[in-house]
Design a protein around this motif. Structure first.
Motif, PDB file in Angstrom:
ATOM      1  N   LYS A 278       0.836  -1.197   0.000  1.00 14.21           N
ATOM      2  CA  LYS A 278       0.000   0.000   0.000  1.00 14.21           C
ATOM      3  C   LYS A 278       0.875   1.252   0.000  1.00 14.21           C
ATOM      4  N   ALA A 279       1.906   1.249   0.838  1.00 12.23           N
ATOM      5  CA  ALA A 279       2.827   2.387   0.899  1.00 12.23           C
ATOM      6  C   ALA A 279       3.710   2.457  -0.342  1.00 12.23           C
ATOM      7  N   LEU A 280       4.083   1.294  -0.866  1.00 10.88           N
ATOM      8  CA  LEU A 280       4.969   1.247  -2.030  1.00 10.88           C
ATOM      9  C   LEU A 280       4.360   1.972  -3.230  1.00 10.88           C
ATOM     10  N   LYS A 281       3.042   1.929  -3.360  1.00  6.90           N
ATOM     11  CA  LYS A 281       2.364   2.613  -4.461  1.00  6.90           C
ATOM     12  C   LYS A 281       2.567   4.128  -4.397  1.00  6.90           C
ATOM     13  N   LEU A 282       2.859   4.656  -3.216  1.00  9.89           N
ATOM     14  CA  LEU A 282       3.061   6.088  -3.036  1.00  9.89           C
ATOM     15  C   LEU A 282       4.537   6.493  -3.111  1.00  9.89           C
ATOM     16  N   ALA A 283       5.415   5.501  -3.077  1.00 15.67           N
ATOM     17  CA  ALA A 283       6.854   5.777  -2.977  1.00 15.67           C
ATOM     18  C   ALA A 283       7.394   6.426  -4.247  1.00 15.67           C
ATOM     19  N   LYS A 284       8.173   7.480  -4.070  1.00 18.59           N
ATOM     20  CA  LYS A 284       8.789   8.192  -5.195  1.00 18.59           C
ATOM     21  C   LYS A 284      10.296   7.958  -5.267  1.00 18.59           C
ATOM     22  N   GLY A 285      10.851   7.262  -4.300  1.00 21.10           N
ATOM     23  CA  GLY A 285      12.293   7.076  -4.236  1.00 21.10           C
ATOM     24  C   GLY A 285      12.831   6.116  -5.282  1.00 21.10           C
ATOM     25  N   GLU A 286      14.102   6.268  -5.596  1.00 21.20           N
ATOM     26  CA  GLU A 286      14.794   5.347  -6.495  1.00 21.20           C
ATOM     27  C   GLU A 286      15.175   4.062  -5.761  1.00 21.20           C
ATOM     28  N   TYR A 287      15.229   4.174  -4.427  1.00 19.89           N
ATOM     29  CA  TYR A 287      15.557   3.043  -3.565  1.00 19.89           C
ATOM     30  C   TYR A 287      14.556   3.008  -2.414  1.00 19.89           C
ATOM     31  N   VAL A 288      14.378   1.803  -1.831  1.00 24.85           N
ATOM     32  CA  VAL A 288      13.371   1.631  -0.786  1.00 24.85           C
ATOM     33  C   VAL A 288      13.953   0.815   0.362  1.00 24.85           C
ATOM     34  N   ILE A 289      13.600   1.218   1.592  1.00 29.08           N
ATOM     35  CA  ILE A 289      13.928   0.466   2.801  1.00 29.08           C
ATOM     36  C   ILE A 289      12.628   0.111   3.510  1.00 29.08           C
ATOM     37  N   ASP A 290      12.511  -1.134   3.928  1.00 23.80           N
ATOM     38  CA  ASP A 290      11.372  -1.617   4.705  1.00 23.80           C
ATOM     39  C   ASP A 290      11.811  -1.647   6.166  1.00 23.80           C
ATOM     40  N   LEU A 291      11.253  -0.753   6.972  1.00 31.18           N
ATOM     41  CA  LEU A 291      11.706  -0.588   8.360  1.00 31.18           C
ATOM     42  C   LEU A 291      10.578  -0.868   9.337  1.00 31.18           C
ATOM     43  N   ALA A 292      10.821  -1.761  10.285  1.00 32.44           N
ATOM     44  CA  ALA A 292       9.850  -2.008  11.354  1.00 32.44           C
ATOM     45  C   ALA A 292       9.966  -0.909  12.401  1.00 32.44           C
ATOM     46  N   ALA A 293       8.846  -0.563  13.019  1.00 36.13           N
ATOM     47  CA  ALA A 293       8.802   0.586  13.925  1.00 36.13           C
ATOM     48  C   ALA A 293       9.338   0.290  15.321  1.00 36.13           C
ATOM     49  N   ASP A 294      10.034  -0.850  15.474  1.00 35.31           N
ATOM     50  CA  ASP A 294      10.749  -1.096  16.725  1.00 35.31           C
ATOM     51  C   ASP A 294      12.250  -1.231  16.492  1.00 35.31           C
ATOM     52  N   ASP A 295      12.693  -0.994  15.251  1.00 43.81           N
ATOM     53  CA  ASP A 295      14.118  -1.041  14.926  1.00 43.81           C
ATOM     54  C   ASP A 295      14.660   0.361  14.703  1.00 43.81           C
ATOM     55  N   VAL A 296      15.993   0.494  14.689  1.00 38.73           N
ATOM     56  CA  VAL A 296      16.626   1.811  14.655  1.00 38.73           C
ATOM     57  C   VAL A 296      17.715   1.843  13.594  1.00 38.73           C
ATOM     58  N   LEU A 297      17.612   2.800  12.655  1.00 35.20           N
ATOM     59  CA  LEU A 297      18.678   2.986  11.668  1.00 35.20           C
ATOM     60  C   LEU A 297      19.844   3.724  12.314  1.00 35.20           C
ATOM     61  N   LEU A 298      21.053   3.200  12.159  1.00 38.99           N
ATOM     62  CA  LEU A 298      22.235   3.936  12.611  1.00 38.99           C
ATOM     63  C   LEU A 298      22.427   5.139  11.690  1.00 38.99           C
ATOM     64  N   PRO A 299      23.030   6.230  12.185  1.00 35.48           N
ATOM     65  CA  PRO A 299      23.048   7.500  11.441  1.00 35.48           C
ATOM     66  C   PRO A 299      23.608   7.430  10.017  1.00 35.48           C
ATOM     67  N   ASN A 300      24.571   6.542   9.775  1.00 35.78           N
ATOM     68  CA  ASN A 300      25.188   6.462   8.440  1.00 35.78           C
ATOM     69  C   ASN A 300      24.617   5.338   7.589  1.00 35.78           C
ATOM     70  N   CYS A 301      23.516   4.733   8.016  1.00 35.60           N
ATOM     71  CA  CYS A 301      22.941   3.576   7.319  1.00 35.60           C
ATOM     72  C   CYS A 301      22.663   3.872   5.848  1.00 35.60           C
ATOM     73  N   VAL A 302      21.839   4.868   5.568  1.00 33.59           N
ATOM     74  CA  VAL A 302      21.425   5.146   4.195  1.00 33.59           C
ATOM     75  C   VAL A 302      22.614   5.598   3.350  1.00 33.59           C
ATOM     76  N   ALA A 303      23.495   6.401   3.924  1.00 36.06           N
ATOM     77  CA  ALA A 303      24.675   6.876   3.191  1.00 36.06           C
ATOM     78  C   ALA A 303      25.543   5.702   2.743  1.00 36.06           C
ATOM     79  N   LEU A 304      25.758   4.732   3.632  1.00 34.97           N
ATOM     80  CA  LEU A 304      26.575   3.566   3.283  1.00 34.97           C
ATOM     81  C   LEU A 304      25.896   2.709   2.219  1.00 34.97           C
ATOM     82  N   GLN A 305      24.580   2.593   2.305  1.00 36.93           N
ATOM     83  CA  GLN A 305      23.853   1.792   1.319  1.00 36.93           C
ATOM     84  C   GLN A 305      23.915   2.429  -0.073  1.00 36.93           C
ATOM     85  N   ILE A 306      23.694   3.730  -0.138  1.00 39.91           N
ATOM     86  CA  ILE A 306      23.774   4.424  -1.431  1.00 39.91           C
ATOM     87  C   ILE A 306      25.191   4.343  -1.988  1.00 39.91           C
TER      88      ILE A 306
END
Length: 300
Positions: A79-107
């Motif tokens: 349902k959310a994916l249909k609205l996504a405009k990003g070139e890349y996507v992360i599926d994140l559960a609301a009890d987990d925590v991204l470390l500050p450099n997570c997205v930068a390292l992935q890109i």
């Protein structure tokens, strides 16, 4: 590829009132500048929706989907994916925590990978307690916090089939074109990750980032614990989904070696169904085992 392509983070919340604010803050506090956040509350029975609404008062431009009924992870994500405009996507559960450099390292991994058909990058994960204290690493590390065992990269299909290349889903970034091509998650399933990794690795290459990217919370009522419950309706749905995933994967196989790889998983699930006393599912898995034996004769 743009210098800072847009990344969509889909945060799925169900009864995460104690953790959701920390999770959402970890998204907006990323060192990477170009992020779209889409939050989905899957009709939580706790105070999650109110907490999210209050948090959004300071950032009202963020998209928020509040499901009127509980749809489950696969339908909520799609349902959310249909609205996504990003070139890349992360599926994140609301009890987990991204470390500050997570997205930068992935890109950075996508930009500099040796693979030309790269669809997914993933990394290591810090496992934490419900209270947020460190427990261990998903992939054991040495003194330099590097994974002790080398991860298989590139074509990992056969390894995913056999179970030897488990991926911690919250550490993964997926190209939006991959999700579109595979039509997102299979909504008939009670859980999404194994099926998606099998289908994605059949077509696309994977790469590994040897850094902790995410803190994954170990909670008492997690989906993983339900695999082992006896005479439980949710457990039956989850384990039946595993059967459906294996059946789909067998249809994707093209070689005898791939059949041998998935045979290991089928054998594991046969033993598992006996332990949880699900004899109906046991018989279905035996049918898959017989199918693989017949295919062995045919392939020879």
């Amino acid at each position: 590829m743009q210098n800072n392509p847009l990344v969509t983070i889909i945060c799925l919340c169900y009864n995460h009132e104690s953790y959701v604010v920390e999770t959402l803050n970890s998204v907006i506090n990323q060192l990477y500048p170009s992020i779209e956040l889409i939050i989905v509350d899957d009709c939580s029975s706790d105070n999650s929706k109110t907490i999210i609404t209050t948090w959004l008062e300071k950032i009202p431009e963020i998209q928020f989907i509040a499901n009127e009924t509980n749809l489950g992870n696969t339908k909520s994500f799609n349902k959310a994916l249909k609205l996504a405009k990003g070139e890349y996507v992360i599926d994140l559960a609301a009890d987990d925590v991204l470390l500050p450099n997570c997205v930068a390292l992935q890109i950075n991994a996508f930009k500099n990978s040796q693979y030309t058909n790269l669809g997914v990058v993933y990394g290591n994960v810090e496992l934490i307690s419900e209270k947020g204290t460190f427990d261990s690493y998903y992939f054991p590390v040495n003194n330099q916090k590097k994974a002790i065992e080398n991860r298989i990269t590139g074509d990992i299909y056969q390894s995913v089939l056999s179970g030897g290349n488990s991926i911690c889903s919250v550490s993964a970034m997926i190209k939006k074109t991959v999700l579109d091509h595979l039509q997102g998650y299979d909504e008939k399933l009670a859980y999404e990750d194994l099926d998606f990794w099998i289908r994605a690795s059949r077509v696309y290459e994977f790469d590994f980032i040897d850094e902790p990217l995410v803190q994954k919370r170990i909670v008492a009522n997690s989906l993983g614990s339900d695999f082992f419950k006896k005479r439980d309706n949710r457990a039956r749905k989850i384990n039946h989904s595993t059967y459906l995933i294996l059946k789909k994967a067998i249809a994707l196989n093209q070689t005898r070696t791939e059949d041998l790889a998935i045979q290991k998983r089928v054998h594991h699930e046969i033993i598992h169904t006996l332990r949880i006393n699900d004899f109906g599912l046991f018989l279905k898995l035996i049918e898959l085992r017989v199918l693989l034996i017949k295919r062995k004769v045919f392939r020879h």
